[in-house]
Design a protein around this motif. Structure first.
Motif: not given
Length: 887
Positions: A621-634
């Protein structure tokens, strides 16, 4: 246009930078990267780079080439942003300097050209191909070679573009041009020419197909070329032609086969390897047997010879190091693993998808590169599957000679041969196995580690036969010796023994029960002994053991041996450690096998799995809302955790109720079921089905949210997702009973579509049929009207499965539907009779339902029609129905 010239100062800075970038110091490297990104803000920075590459002859070649490679990276990263005058200058310079006297500089320019073309610039650079083509005819060798090198790279990177309408089909000109150069006096040029044409074989490019015979004639002309690159490219071409145009090779096939046999023994290893691929390709062709029969006696010994370790292999494999168990593994040696998600079929097993032919031949990790030994072994394997026993007359004398040879390298290759032919020649080998297996078991204690490790593999290929003999003859001695090898002092042997033991477990299943104590003691001892990489294989051997012996593992003394080391590893690993994957998979098998025996351990395991799912969703969810700050999870963490929860639910059944009640798992499951990644959905639906069976009271409140999602996932494009969704719907129907009625419409049409598709895989067909039957069992009035649309496929897909609970509930459903809509089955009644006859021991009340329907039909059509009808039955079907149902 005015000629661009560099400024003195700018040039000095760039040369300084190029010098610094060749320094090994990481700090300097970081500064260089920083400076490069600053310089990219200057529009004419790239002009300086091409200038150094093509014009600045005062510098050494490596510095000039480096300048070109930095330019290439810039072209890749942001060619769109180059100003037009820079782009034109670069293109101009590349074409002007393609004949630079230095091979390194020519090659670098070729790389830049192909990268510009890959950016879709062929239409903006119409002169590039004509210019390079004209250079091919130059008297100057450097110009010709530079242009050919560039063309070869363009053909490799842009084959599709060159063959598209958009580009005016330049290949119509290029291919005849390339063919003219097959006989050029320079071997480098000949080699470029073949390599260019080779790019267009597999795609069956029209421009090549018209000249296919000229091409083949030219290849024959080059067959005996002195140059290894040329020979390698000729062999590569023939391997591909076998695949796509064997019809054109047929007139010359005998000469080709003889030629490829010679090349497979080429003094140059790379040529031998290319040629050896020919046998793998040929084995896939229908004509293989017919064209190879006359040559097989010569070919087999050649392949066997190729199966020996070369001296260089032995050095790379540290073949002289016998004991290395104390040396920790390098992390780089550990290959990434892929988690295989759970699939539900009515017998709870995955369809055995067979691996490729090379599965056993790609095992030496430090040599993961395909080599002549592996390729020869794979070729012998596939040919054994084409010729079967017919190759044994050639092979047996060779085996006698190699297996008992005094040189360990020869003996080792003999053992590999024996393993390679196991699948194809099994029935012909059986008479020899009673003496061969004890000999192989004795080779497990050979003093050379590489002999011990290959023997593990070869024995695993005959495990099926061993398990079928009286235990005292072979299984017991094999197991005893293999378990000693699991504790070998050599890491390669440990790995081979662990994998072989896992194969033996799969073959032997419950036959291993009497030896469980002994097996577990060994595997648990290995825990304290193994380095990182083999630990991961050990988890697999333990998981496979649990799958194979099932509830027999649930004895206090076994549980107390096995669980403490597993839980200790579980506690040591952090949530982001990928080693959790194989451990979670292993625990999932263990939990399913131990059932109530796992209870003392289940709470912390359950909580952590829920945690892993939650963390992954949060990070996603973090990655979808702020892709520049959070990496996508494995997402594998979430998939493996869902699968372990399935294992817990399946093993603990009702005991899991309290854990589910006190956790947010159903909320999390609602999100997982809607994840864009198919593997996440696949595991979610498996868990949903298992929770439905274990504690439906917690699932029931969510059914109206879940059913539309299940309906939307009945898409056979994603086989496993569709399969698990179908299975879950069936389990839910059984629990819901008549309350399923509002949801039938959401899923029934899709299920009927799937059962009527022509190429639906077997497991999915069976699950679909069972779920349709179960929907009919709980809501016969809603499903019966559609009986005619599915009854024939329904009967044929369920006639081959064993009697079990799922089959029972599905057939009851169909009987109820026939009761509600008898005319729906009339046209396909013979299929129904056949499906009924597939039952070995139906429960008494189900048998009565069958009896009523059969007799009802017979009464309705009358004695005379019935006998006409039943005369169409195959003999065994008529007999079974008469004996069991008196019709």
């Amino acid at each position: 246009m005015a000629m661009w010239n560099p400024e003195e100062n700018g040039l000095r800075q760039i040369l300084q930078l190029l010098k610094e970038s060749q320094s090994p110091d990481t700090e300097t490297q970081r500064a260089v990267q920083q400076k490069l990104s600053e310089l990219n803000n200057y529009p004419d920075f790239n002009n300086y780079l091409i200038f150094v590459l093509t014009k600045l002859k005062s510098e050494d070649d490596p510095t000039r080439s480096l300048s070109g490679l930095i330019l290439k990276n810039n072209v890749r990263a942001h060619f769109e942003r180059f100003p037009p005058e820079v782009t034109n200058f670069i293109k101009q310079e590349c074409l002007n300097s393609i004949g630079d006297p230095s091979p390194l500089i020519r090659a670098t320019i070729g790389i830049i050209i192909t990268n510009i073309i890959s950016k879709g610039e062929l239409h903006n650079w119409p002169e590039v191909l004509p210019h390079l083509c004209a250079c091919l005819d130059s008297e100057d060798y450097n110009t010709c070679e530079g242009a050919f090198g560039a063309l070869q790279k363009i053909c490799e990177d842009n084959a599709e573009t060159l063959d598209s309408d958009m580009a005016e089909r330049p290949l119509n000109v290029l291919i005849p041009k390339f063919l003219n150069f097959f006989r050029h006096q320079s071997p480098k040029i000949r080699s470029h020419a073949i390599a260019c044409v080779n790019q267009f074989i597999i795609s069956r490019t029209q421009a090549l197909m018209i000249h296919i015979d000229t091409f083949i004639q030219n290849l024959f002309f080059l067959a005996e070329d002195k140059d290894t690159e040329v020979r390698k490219n000729v062999c590569r071409a023939l391997v591909m032609l076998v695949e796509v145009r064997i019809d054109r090779l047929m007139p010359h096939i005998d000469q080709i086969i003889q030629y490829m046999m010679e090349r497979t023994q080429d003094p140059d290893d790379t040529v031998a390897l290319e040629s050896c691929e020919f046998w793998l390709s040929l084995a896939e062709q229908k004509v293989c047997k017919e064209v190879l029969s006359a040559h097989i006696d010569r070919l087999v010994p050649i392949l066997v010879k190729g199966m020996r370790y070369s001296e260089i292999d032995i050095i790379l494999l540290k073949g002289d190091v016998e004991e290395d168990e104390m040396i920790p593994d390098k992390e780089s040696d550990i290959k990434p693993r892929f988690h295989k998600s759970r699939t539900h079929s009515n017998q709870k097993h995955d369809d055995g998808e067979e691996g490729d032919a090379d599965e056993g031949y790609d095992d030496d990790d430090s040599l993961s590169d395909w080599n002549l030994r592996k390729c020869s072994a794979a070729a012998l394997d596939v040919l054994a599957n084409v010729f079967h026993e017919e190759i044994l007359p050639v092979l047996l004398p060779i085996l006698k000679e190699t297996l008992f040879h005094i040189d360990w390298e020869v003996k080792e290759s003999g053992i590999l041969v024996l393993g390679a032919i196991a699948e194809g020649c099994m029935s012909g080998m059986i008479p020899h196995l009673p003496e061969l297996i004890p000999y192989l078991i004795s080779c497990l204690s050979d003093k050379k580690a590489l002999v011990r490790s290959i023997t593990c593999w070869t024995l695993s290929r005959y495990a099926h036969w061993v398990v079928g003999q009286p235990h005292d003859n072979f299984l017991k001695p094999l197991m005893t010796e293999l378990l000693k090898r699991v504790l070998d002092a050599n890491k390669r042997v440990q790995e081979a023994a662990c994998s072989a033991f896992a194969t033996l477990e799969e073959e032997a299943c419950t036959e291993l029960v009497p030896y469980l104590g002994f097996i577990l003691e060994t595997l648990v001892f290995a825990f304290g002994k193994y380095q990182h990489k083999n630990l991961l294989i050990l988890y697999d051997a333990i998981g496979t053991l649990a799958d194979s012996v099932g509830h027999h593992l649930n004895k206090p003394e076994y549980v107390n041996l096995l669980m403490p080391p597993l839980i200790q590893k579980w506690n040591m690993l952090k949530d982001e450690d990928k080693d959790l994957f194989p451990l979670l998979e292993c625990l999932s098998s263990v939990a399913t096998a131990l059932q109530s025996g796992f209870l003392p351990y289940c709470e912390p395991v359950y909580q952590r799995c829920v945690c892993l799912v939650e963390q992954t969703l949060t990070q996603n969810y973090a990655n979808l809302s702020q892709p520049d700050q959070y990496d996508p999870p494995d997402k594998d963490f979430m998939i493996v955790a869902l699968d372990l929860l399935s294992g817990l639910a399946e093993g603990l059944e009702g005991h899991i109720e309290g854990l589910v009640a006190n956790s947010a798992i159903l909320k999390l499951l609602f999100q997982c079921m809607q994840d864009p990644m198919p593997e996440v959905r696949q595991s979610s639906f498996a868990l949903l089905g298992d929770l439905t069976k274990a504690c439906f009271q917690h699932v029931r409140p969510c059914i109206s949210d879940f059913m539309p999602i299940l309906g939307a996932n009945l898409n056979p494009e994603f086989i496993s997702v569709c399969n698990n969704a179908t299975w879950a719907i069936g389990e839910i129907s059984i629990k819901m009973g008549a309350d399923m009625q509002p949801f039938v419409g959401m899923v029934l049409t899709q299920l009927i579509d799937i059962i009527n598709r022509s190429n639906t895989p077997k497991t999915l067909l069976e699950n679909t049929a069972i779920t349709i039957g179960r929907l009919g069992l709980v809501c016969p009035q809603d499903v019966a009207p559609l009986l005619q649309q599915f009854i024939r496929q329904w009967c044929t897909s369920l006639r081959n499965i064993r009697d079990n609970e799922e089959k029972d509930s599905a057939f009851r459903g169909v009987c109820l539907m026939i009761g509600a809509n008898p005319s729906g089955v009339v046209q396909d009644f013979i299929f129904f009779c056949d499906a009924v006859a597939s039952w070995m021991h139906p429960k008494q009340d189900l048998k009565e339902m069958f009896y009523k329907i059969l007799h009802g039909f017979k009464t309705q059509v009358g004695e005379e029609n019935w006998s006409k009808f039943s005369d169409q039955f195959p003999q065994p079907l008529r007999e079974r129905l008469t004996v069991n149902y008196g019709v």
